[in-house]
Design a protein around this motif. Structure first.
Motif, PDB file in Angstrom:
ATOM      1  N   VAL A  80       0.848  -1.197   0.000  1.00 40.75           N
ATOM      2  CA  VAL A  80       0.000   0.000   0.000  1.00 40.75           C
ATOM      3  C   VAL A  80       0.882   1.245   0.000  1.00 40.75           C
ATOM      4  CG1 VAL A  80      -1.658   1.369   1.341  1.00 40.75           C
ATOM      5  CG2 VAL A  80      -2.031  -1.095   1.035  1.00 40.75           C
ATOM      6  N   LEU A  81       1.894   1.255   0.825  1.00 43.22           N
ATOM      7  CA  LEU A  81       2.790   2.415   0.870  1.00 43.22           C
ATOM      8  C   LEU A  81       3.498   2.602  -0.474  1.00 43.22           C
ATOM      9  CD1 LEU A  81       3.892   4.729   2.546  1.00 43.22           C
ATOM     10  CD2 LEU A  81       5.619   3.170   3.461  1.00 43.22           C
ATOM     11  N   HIS A  82       3.935   1.505  -1.077  1.00 49.93           N
ATOM     12  CA  HIS A  82       4.559   1.567  -2.398  1.00 49.93           C
ATOM     13  C   HIS A  82       3.590   2.190  -3.411  1.00 49.93           C
ATOM     14  CE1 HIS A  82       5.567  -0.274  -6.376  1.00 49.93           C
ATOM     15  NE2 HIS A  82       6.780   0.144  -6.026  1.00 49.93           N
ATOM     16  N   ALA A  83       2.333   1.781  -3.342  1.00 43.96           N
ATOM     17  CA  ALA A  83       1.322   2.323  -4.265  1.00 43.96           C
ATOM     18  C   ALA A  83       1.126   3.825  -4.063  1.00 43.96           C
ATOM     19  CB  ALA A  83       0.001   1.583  -4.094  1.00 43.96           C
ATOM     20  N   THR A  84       1.258   4.301  -2.822  1.00 42.83           N
ATOM     21  CA  THR A  84       1.101   5.748  -2.600  1.00 42.83           C
ATOM     22  C   THR A  84       2.241   6.532  -3.236  1.00 42.83           C
ATOM     23  OG1 THR A  84       2.218   5.880  -0.432  1.00 42.83           O
ATOM     24  CG2 THR A  84      -0.146   5.351  -0.426  1.00 42.83           C
ATOM     25  N   ILE A  85       3.404   5.917  -3.322  1.00 43.94           N
ATOM     26  CA  ILE A  85       4.529   6.579  -4.003  1.00 43.94           C
ATOM     27  C   ILE A  85       4.225   6.627  -5.501  1.00 43.94           C
ATOM     28  CG2 ILE A  85       7.011   6.549  -4.456  1.00 43.94           C
ATOM     29  CD1 ILE A  85       6.185   6.950  -1.447  1.00 43.94           C
ATOM     30  N   LEU A  86       3.723   5.529  -6.039  1.00 43.41           N
ATOM     31  CA  LEU A  86       3.333   5.516  -7.460  1.00 43.41           C
ATOM     32  C   LEU A  86       2.296   6.610  -7.725  1.00 43.41           C
ATOM     33  CD1 LEU A  86       2.990   1.666  -8.070  1.00 43.41           C
ATOM     34  CD2 LEU A  86       4.896   3.165  -8.748  1.00 43.41           C
ATOM     35  N   GLN A  87       1.324   6.734  -6.842  1.00 42.94           N
ATOM     36  CA  GLN A  87       0.293   7.765  -6.971  1.00 42.94           C
ATOM     37  C   GLN A  87       0.923   9.157  -7.013  1.00 42.94           C
ATOM     38  OE1 GLN A  87      -2.010   8.148  -3.429  1.00 42.94           O
ATOM     39  NE2 GLN A  87      -2.983  10.040  -4.089  1.00 42.94           N
ATOM     40  N   ASN A  88       1.791   9.435  -6.068  1.00 45.80           N
ATOM     41  CA  ASN A  88       2.411  10.766  -6.004  1.00 45.80           C
ATOM     42  C   ASN A  88       3.294  11.049  -7.211  1.00 45.80           C
ATOM     43  OD1 ASN A  88       1.118  10.924  -3.556  1.00 45.80           O
ATOM     44  ND2 ASN A  88       2.900  11.614  -2.426  1.00 45.80           N
ATOM     45  N   ARG A  89       3.748   9.999  -7.872  1.00 43.66           N
ATOM     46  CA  ARG A  89       4.541  10.166  -9.093  1.00 43.66           C
ATOM     47  C   ARG A  89       3.656  10.230 -10.341  1.00 43.66           C
ATOM     48  NH1 ARG A  89      10.078   8.549  -9.012  1.00 43.66           N
ATOM     49  NH2 ARG A  89       9.746   7.540 -11.023  1.00 43.66           N
ATOM     50  N   GLY A  90       2.320  10.107 -10.151  1.00 41.30           N
ATOM     51  CA  GLY A  90       1.390  10.225 -11.272  1.00 41.30           C
ATOM     52  C   GLY A  90       1.078   8.924 -11.981  1.00 41.30           C
ATOM     53  N   ALA A  91       1.551   7.803 -11.448  1.00 39.91           N
ATOM     54  CA  ALA A  91       1.288   6.488 -12.057  1.00 39.91           C
ATOM     55  C   ALA A  91      -0.013   5.937 -11.466  1.00 39.91           C
ATOM     56  CB  ALA A  91       2.464   5.548 -11.812  1.00 39.91           C
ATOM     57  N   PHE A  92      -1.131   6.580 -11.821  1.00 43.98           N
ATOM     58  CA  PHE A  92      -2.411   6.259 -11.206  1.00 43.98           C
ATOM     59  C   PHE A  92      -2.874   4.835 -11.493  1.00 43.98           C
ATOM     60  CE2 PHE A  92      -3.372  11.044 -11.693  1.00 43.98           C
ATOM     61  CZ  PHE A  92      -2.709  11.334 -10.513  1.00 43.98           C
ATOM     62  N   ALA A  93      -2.754   4.382 -12.734  1.00 46.26           N
ATOM     63  CA  ALA A  93      -3.240   3.039 -13.089  1.00 46.26           C
ATOM     64  C   ALA A  93      -2.489   1.966 -12.300  1.00 46.26           C
ATOM     65  CB  ALA A  93      -3.109   2.801 -14.587  1.00 46.26           C
ATOM     66  N   ALA A  94      -1.184   2.097 -12.199  1.00 45.94           N
ATOM     67  CA  ALA A  94      -0.385   1.117 -11.448  1.00 45.94           C
ATOM     68  C   ALA A  94      -0.749   1.152  -9.965  1.00 45.94           C
ATOM     69  CB  ALA A  94       1.102   1.384 -11.641  1.00 45.94           C
ATOM     70  N   ALA A  95      -0.957   2.350  -9.429  1.00 48.92           N
ATOM     71  CA  ALA A  95      -1.315   2.484  -8.016  1.00 48.92           C
ATOM     72  C   ALA A  95      -2.674   1.850  -7.757  1.00 48.92           C
ATOM     73  CB  ALA A  95      -1.318   3.955  -7.602  1.00 48.92           C
ATOM     74  N   ILE A  96      -3.647   2.111  -8.631  1.00 43.80           N
ATOM     75  CA  ILE A  96      -4.988   1.540  -8.442  1.00 43.80           C
ATOM     76  C   ILE A  96      -4.943   0.020  -8.519  1.00 43.80           C
ATOM     77  CG2 ILE A  96      -7.227   1.266  -9.601  1.00 43.80           C
ATOM     78  CD1 ILE A  96      -7.299   4.309  -9.874  1.00 43.80           C
ATOM     79  N   GLN A  97      -4.182  -0.513  -9.459  1.00 40.54           N
ATOM     80  CA  GLN A  97      -4.069  -1.973  -9.581  1.00 40.54           C
ATOM     81  C   GLN A  97      -3.498  -2.578  -8.298  1.00 40.54           C
ATOM     82  OE1 GLN A  97      -1.618  -3.282 -12.839  1.00 40.54           O
ATOM     83  NE2 GLN A  97      -2.080  -5.425 -12.476  1.00 40.54           N
ATOM     84  N   GLU A  98      -2.429  -1.981  -7.785  1.00 37.91           N
ATOM     85  CA  GLU A  98      -1.790  -2.498  -6.564  1.00 37.91           C
ATOM     86  C   GLU A  98      -2.737  -2.395  -5.372  1.00 37.91           C
ATOM     87  OE1 GLU A  98       1.672  -4.034  -4.466  1.00 37.91           O
ATOM     88  OE2 GLU A  98       1.084  -3.971  -6.565  1.00 37.91           O
ATOM     89  N   LEU A  99      -3.414  -1.262  -5.243  1.00 39.13           N
ATOM     90  CA  LEU A  99      -4.305  -1.052  -4.103  1.00 39.13           C
ATOM     91  C   LEU A  99      -5.538  -1.952  -4.172  1.00 39.13           C
ATOM     92  CD1 LEU A  99      -3.877   2.793  -3.898  1.00 39.13           C
ATOM     93  CD2 LEU A  99      -3.165   1.131  -2.150  1.00 39.13           C
ATOM     94  N   THR A 100      -6.025  -2.208  -5.372  1.00 42.85           N
ATOM     95  CA  THR A 100      -7.160  -3.105  -5.540  1.00 42.85           C
ATOM     96  C   THR A 100      -6.800  -4.509  -5.063  1.00 42.85           C
ATOM     97  OG1 THR A 100      -8.032  -1.818  -7.385  1.00 42.85           O
ATOM     98  CG2 THR A 100      -8.751  -4.121  -7.240  1.00 42.85           C
ATOM     99  N   THR A 101      -5.641  -4.987  -5.477  1.00 34.96           N
ATOM    100  CA  THR A 101      -5.178  -6.307  -5.059  1.00 34.96           C
ATOM    101  C   THR A 101      -5.020  -6.365  -3.538  1.00 34.96           C
ATOM    102  OG1 THR A 101      -4.008  -6.537  -7.155  1.00 34.96           O
ATOM    103  CG2 THR A 101      -3.346  -8.027  -5.394  1.00 34.96           C
ATOM    104  N   CYS A 102      -4.451  -5.317  -2.956  1.00 31.61           N
ATOM    105  CA  CYS A 102      -4.249  -5.282  -1.495  1.00 31.61           C
ATOM    106  C   CYS A 102      -5.587  -5.263  -0.761  1.00 31.61           C
ATOM    107  CB  CYS A 102      -3.420  -4.059  -1.102  1.00 31.61           C
ATOM    108  SG  CYS A 102      -1.702  -4.133  -1.644  1.00 31.61           S
ATOM    109  N   ALA A 103      -6.521  -4.425  -1.228  1.00 30.98           N
ATOM    110  CA  ALA A 103      -7.833  -4.329  -0.576  1.00 30.98           C
ATOM    111  C   ALA A 103      -8.564  -5.667  -0.633  1.00 30.98           C
ATOM    112  CB  ALA A 103      -8.666  -3.235  -1.237  1.00 30.98           C
TER     113      ALA A 103
END
Length: 176
Positions: A80-103
């Motif tokens: 989840v923390l890794h995905a927040t870094i992706l989000q802050n870097r603008g990689a929204f699709a990758a962040a959403i995919q990671e967070l969906t799997t985690c949730a």
């Protein structure tokens, strides 16, 4: 771990409001410690200080450390923390995919607070991507799970702030 450094949340961006000097001091205190809690704290501190390249490298390392020697919950937190870094870097699709799997994994394991953590952050990604309806849905799911799991008041408040912000933004985007 990092809650003491959060002074509040920006009502427009939903980002943490922190004292940068206090965060930088803590980062210096931690130094090069390699334990998983230290790695996760360093990633978060680098993120809130805007040092995203360094945060990404450490986040990837934290995921590897959690995979090798942590629990499943540790691994989900690191991801989840890794995905927040992706989000802050603008990689929204990758962040959403990671967070969906985690949730989904956290819900499948009946870990409501961890699932809420992932949904809250997935909502923030959608919010940043200006998909306010999806963000609101995720924030409401996070609120439900936090209430179900007996989350502390500050977590419930941050989620309510996020729901309100998404509703406000969604109304204003419809009105435009």
């Amino acid at each position: 771990m990092t809650v003491g450094y959060i002074l509040g949340y920006d009502p427009d961006t939903l980002r943490e409001i922190v004292d940068p000097e206090q965060c930088a001091e803590r980062l210096d205190e931690i130094g090069e410690q390699r334990s998983l809690p230290a790695l996760l704290e360093r990633v978060w501190l680098l993120k809130v200080l805007g040092r995203l390249d360094e945060a990404l490298v450490l986040a990837e390392q934290a995921v590897r450390v959690a995979r090798m020697g942590g629990t499943r919950k540790d691994l989900l937190r690191a991801r989840v923390l890794h995905a927040t870094i992706l989000q802050n870097r603008g990689a929204f699709a990758a962040a959403i995919q990671e967070l969906t799997t985690c949730a989904e994994e956290a819900e499948g394991q009946n870990w409501p607070l961890l699932a809420a953590f992932a949904y809250q952050h997935r909502g923030k990604v959608s919010y940043d991507a200006e998909d306010f309806v999806t963000a609101r849905t995720d924030f409401k799911r996070a609120l439900f799970l936090r209430q179900e799991g007996g989350a502390p008041e500050d977590q419930l408040e941050s989620t309510l702030l996020a729901v309100d912000a998404a509703e406000r933004r969604s109304r204003s985007s419809i009105a435009s």
